[in-house]
Design a protein around this motif. Structure first.
Motif, PDB file in Angstrom:
ATOM      1  N   TYR A   1      -6.193  -8.418 -11.829  1.00  0.00           N
ATOM      2  CA  TYR A   1      -7.012  -7.620 -10.908  1.00  0.00           C
ATOM      3  C   TYR A   1      -7.426  -6.315 -11.579  1.00  0.00           C
ATOM      4  O   TYR A   1      -6.851  -5.914 -12.590  1.00  0.00           O
ATOM      5  CB  TYR A   1      -6.244  -7.315  -9.614  1.00  0.00           C
ATOM      6  CG  TYR A   1      -4.964  -6.548  -9.838  1.00  0.00           C
ATOM      7  CD1 TYR A   1      -3.741  -7.206  -9.930  1.00  0.00           C
ATOM      8  CD2 TYR A   1      -4.971  -5.160  -9.986  1.00  0.00           C
ATOM      9  CE1 TYR A   1      -2.561  -6.515 -10.156  1.00  0.00           C
ATOM     10  CE2 TYR A   1      -3.798  -4.455 -10.224  1.00  0.00           C
ATOM     11  CZ  TYR A   1      -2.604  -5.146 -10.299  1.00  0.00           C
ATOM     12  OH  TYR A   1      -1.443  -4.457 -10.524  1.00  0.00           O
ATOM     13  N   ILE A   2      -8.404  -5.665 -10.981  1.00  0.00           N
ATOM     14  CA  ILE A   2      -8.730  -4.296 -11.381  1.00  0.00           C
ATOM     15  C   ILE A   2      -8.024  -3.366 -10.404  1.00  0.00           C
ATOM     16  O   ILE A   2      -8.183  -3.488  -9.188  1.00  0.00           O
ATOM     17  CB  ILE A   2     -10.254  -4.056 -11.366  1.00  0.00           C
ATOM     18  CG1 ILE A   2     -10.920  -4.954 -12.417  1.00  0.00           C
ATOM     19  CG2 ILE A   2     -10.565  -2.580 -11.638  1.00  0.00           C
ATOM     20  CD1 ILE A   2     -12.418  -4.794 -12.503  1.00  0.00           C
ATOM     21  N   GLY A   3      -7.214  -2.480 -10.941  1.00  0.00           N
ATOM     22  CA  GLY A   3      -6.463  -1.556 -10.095  1.00  0.00           C
ATOM     23  C   GLY A   3      -6.768  -0.126 -10.493  1.00  0.00           C
ATOM     24  O   GLY A   3      -7.596   0.116 -11.369  1.00  0.00           O
ATOM     25  N   ASN A   4      -6.126   0.816  -9.833  1.00  0.00           N
ATOM     26  CA  ASN A   4      -6.250   2.197 -10.277  1.00  0.00           C
ATOM     27  C   ASN A   4      -4.914   2.911 -10.108  1.00  0.00           C
ATOM     28  O   ASN A   4      -3.976   2.374  -9.511  1.00  0.00           O
ATOM     29  CB  ASN A   4      -7.386   2.920  -9.553  1.00  0.00           C
ATOM     30  CG  ASN A   4      -7.108   3.091  -8.095  1.00  0.00           C
ATOM     31  OD1 ASN A   4      -6.126   3.711  -7.703  1.00  0.00           O
ATOM     32  ND2 ASN A   4      -7.959   2.514  -7.269  1.00  0.00           N
ATOM     33  N   ARG A   5      -4.827   4.102 -10.658  1.00  0.00           N
ATOM     34  CA  ARG A   5      -3.537   4.738 -10.853  1.00  0.00           C
ATOM     35  C   ARG A   5      -2.998   5.505  -9.656  1.00  0.00           C
ATOM     36  O   ARG A   5      -2.019   6.221  -9.777  1.00  0.00           O
ATOM     37  CB  ARG A   5      -3.602   5.668 -12.079  1.00  0.00           C
ATOM     38  CG  ARG A   5      -3.828   4.887 -13.334  1.00  0.00           C
ATOM     39  CD  ARG A   5      -3.937   5.726 -14.582  1.00  0.00           C
ATOM     40  NE  ARG A   5      -4.381   4.905 -15.691  1.00  0.00           N
ATOM     41  CZ  ARG A   5      -3.573   4.111 -16.394  1.00  0.00           C
ATOM     42  NH1 ARG A   5      -2.293   4.090 -16.128  1.00  0.00           N
ATOM     43  NH2 ARG A   5      -4.055   3.352 -17.346  1.00  0.00           N
ATOM     44  N   SER A   6      -3.625   5.350  -8.505  1.00  0.00           N
ATOM     45  CA  SER A   6      -3.096   6.051  -7.335  1.00  0.00           C
ATOM     46  C   SER A   6      -1.700   5.531  -6.992  1.00  0.00           C
ATOM     47  O   SER A   6      -1.484   4.330  -6.882  1.00  0.00           O
ATOM     48  CB  SER A   6      -4.021   5.828  -6.133  1.00  0.00           C
ATOM     49  OG  SER A   6      -3.421   6.359  -4.981  1.00  0.00           O
ATOM     50  N   SER A   7      -0.755   6.452  -6.807  1.00  0.00           N
ATOM     51  CA  SER A   7       0.612   6.064  -6.471  1.00  0.00           C
ATOM     52  C   SER A   7       0.811   5.987  -4.964  1.00  0.00           C
ATOM     53  O   SER A   7       1.788   5.426  -4.485  1.00  0.00           O
ATOM     54  CB  SER A   7       1.587   7.100  -7.029  1.00  0.00           C
ATOM     55  OG  SER A   7       1.350   8.359  -6.403  1.00  0.00           O
ATOM     56  N   GLY A   8      -0.101   6.607  -4.197  1.00  0.00           N
ATOM     57  CA  GLY A   8       0.054   6.669  -2.744  1.00  0.00           C
ATOM     58  C   GLY A   8       0.853   7.868  -2.267  1.00  0.00           C
ATOM     59  O   GLY A   8       0.938   8.132  -1.070  1.00  0.00           O
ATOM     60  N   LYS A   9       1.437   8.639  -3.208  1.00  0.00           N
ATOM     61  CA  LYS A   9       2.345   9.737  -2.822  1.00  0.00           C
ATOM     62  C   LYS A   9       1.663  10.787  -1.947  1.00  0.00           C
ATOM     63  O   LYS A   9       2.241  11.281  -0.981  1.00  0.00           O
ATOM     64  CB  LYS A   9       2.911  10.416  -4.069  1.00  0.00           C
ATOM     65  CG  LYS A   9       3.976   9.601  -4.781  1.00  0.00           C
ATOM     66  CD  LYS A   9       4.421  10.291  -6.079  1.00  0.00           C
ATOM     67  CE  LYS A   9       5.321   9.373  -6.911  1.00  0.00           C
ATOM     68  NZ  LYS A   9       5.466   9.871  -8.293  1.00  0.00           N
TER      69      LYS A   9
END
Lengths: 230, 230
Positions: free
Chosen positions: B38-46
């Motif tokens: 998949y293509i993802g991104n670096r957001s951790s959600g914090k």
């Protein structure tokens, strides 16, 4: 030979790994598209971490090379974190020569973007074309360089499982291959259980029932010990 | 008016959100290339999770729509998990109309592969070309549909931060925008701290010092309360 046979009979399989260097890889890799976006894969790292934990319990010296996961470092294991396939390759090659058992459970990206943009790509275009190029095949390289190591690979497939797995075992000069069809419920990425087939160098195959990744790690290590002591 | 002013003076800002419906989005999205990649991104959600936690502590009814993260569900918050940008859009639109405050902290993928392969792509080719197409712009859609909602966006940039942020605030009809340069040390993805600028609809700007994401969540909510009560 009689003494060896007696020792093998008396010693539990577990002791075979005592003091041996076991190299395990786990998790997926991330191949940057730009500073924010990457190509990733669904490996959770659970299978590789379970193998590292169990090998450490069997008194092996365990080095775990792991892509990004949310799992805590297992106790008693030397953990080296990497992100890209290129970093994984470097880390694995640095540990390979003196390893006795190498288990490549990581899902290393086969392709990476040809150019990673140094700045975040703005969404001005309706369409974007991304050119991907092949990453080096680490497992194949390990197979080619193999001296005394017992080399175990994983194959995660969505179709033609046994055909692809058999080809992989031979082409990469593996001693054992753990093959799983990730489309089965209770198998594959992020699940806590797995359903696998074990393929050996000599053509022998075994089908294992569904079990937890921890149970499977124990089973795989027991099978490896059987084969190493042959 | 005098009564209102007195109440404002006596009531801590915190109580302004009591009983209000607050919609927060957090984390990144994953856009499938095939069943494995998949293509993802670096957001951790914090950052989004911290905002949800703090809003719940201020007695708001909080709905958190989150992409894949390794964070535990915050107590007292209704959490809905999604994976792709399309799922994020559906989930957000379903909660939007009766929301009072909407904070879009998620890093939603701007592009998705035009075709997701139903089977794992084999690594036979030396090069692969991936055609990406634009995802719908959820924040812009929310801005266009806005009735009474106070709408807050985030901008994570690697260059020209204020220029891009100002444009985003206007084009998307936001009330407030939290802008951060993710290349700064101590800011951005996966860090526990952040360094941001706040931009408001009226052109007013504030620069905040480096602080933890929890402190920043509190600060952002306090600023929002100030503006809502104006």
């Amino acid at each position: 030979e009689i003494v060896r046979q007696v020792i093998r009979f008396l010693a539990p399989a577990a002791t075979i790994l005592a003091g041996k260097k076991v190299l395990v890889t786990a998790g997926g890799t991330r191949e940057p598209i730009d500073p924010v976006r990457y190509i990733g894969n669904r490996s959770s790292g659970k299978m590789g971490y379970a193998l590292a934990v169990k090998a450490a319990q069997m008194a092996a010296k365990v080095v775990l090379i792991a892509g990004p996961t949310s799992l805590p470092d297992p106790p008693g294991v030397c953990v080296k974190k990497v992100e890209t396939a290129a970093q994984m390759r470097q880390a694995v090659l640095a540990e390979y020569d003196d390893s006795d058992l190498v288990i490549k459970a990581a899902a290393v990206a086969d392709y990476r973007p040809q150019l990673a943009s140094p700045q975040k790509i703005k969404k001005s275009e309706e369409q974007l074309t991304l050119t991907l190029e092949k990453n080096p095949d680490i497992l194949r390289e390990l197979g080619a360089k193999k001296t005394h190591q017992f080399l175990v690979g994983f194959a995660a497939e969505t179709e033609n499982l046994l055909e692809y797995a058999t080809e992989k075992l031979q082409k990469k000069n593996l001693d054992m291959l753990v093959a799983n069809d990730v489309t089965l419920p209770g198998a594959g990425f992020n699940a806590d259980t797995n359903i696998v087939k074990l393929l050996y160098r000599d053509g022998h195959r075994e089908e294992l029932p569904q079990m937890t990744k921890i149970e499977l790690a124990e089973k795989i290590l027991a099978k490896i010990c059987e084969h190493i002591s042959k």
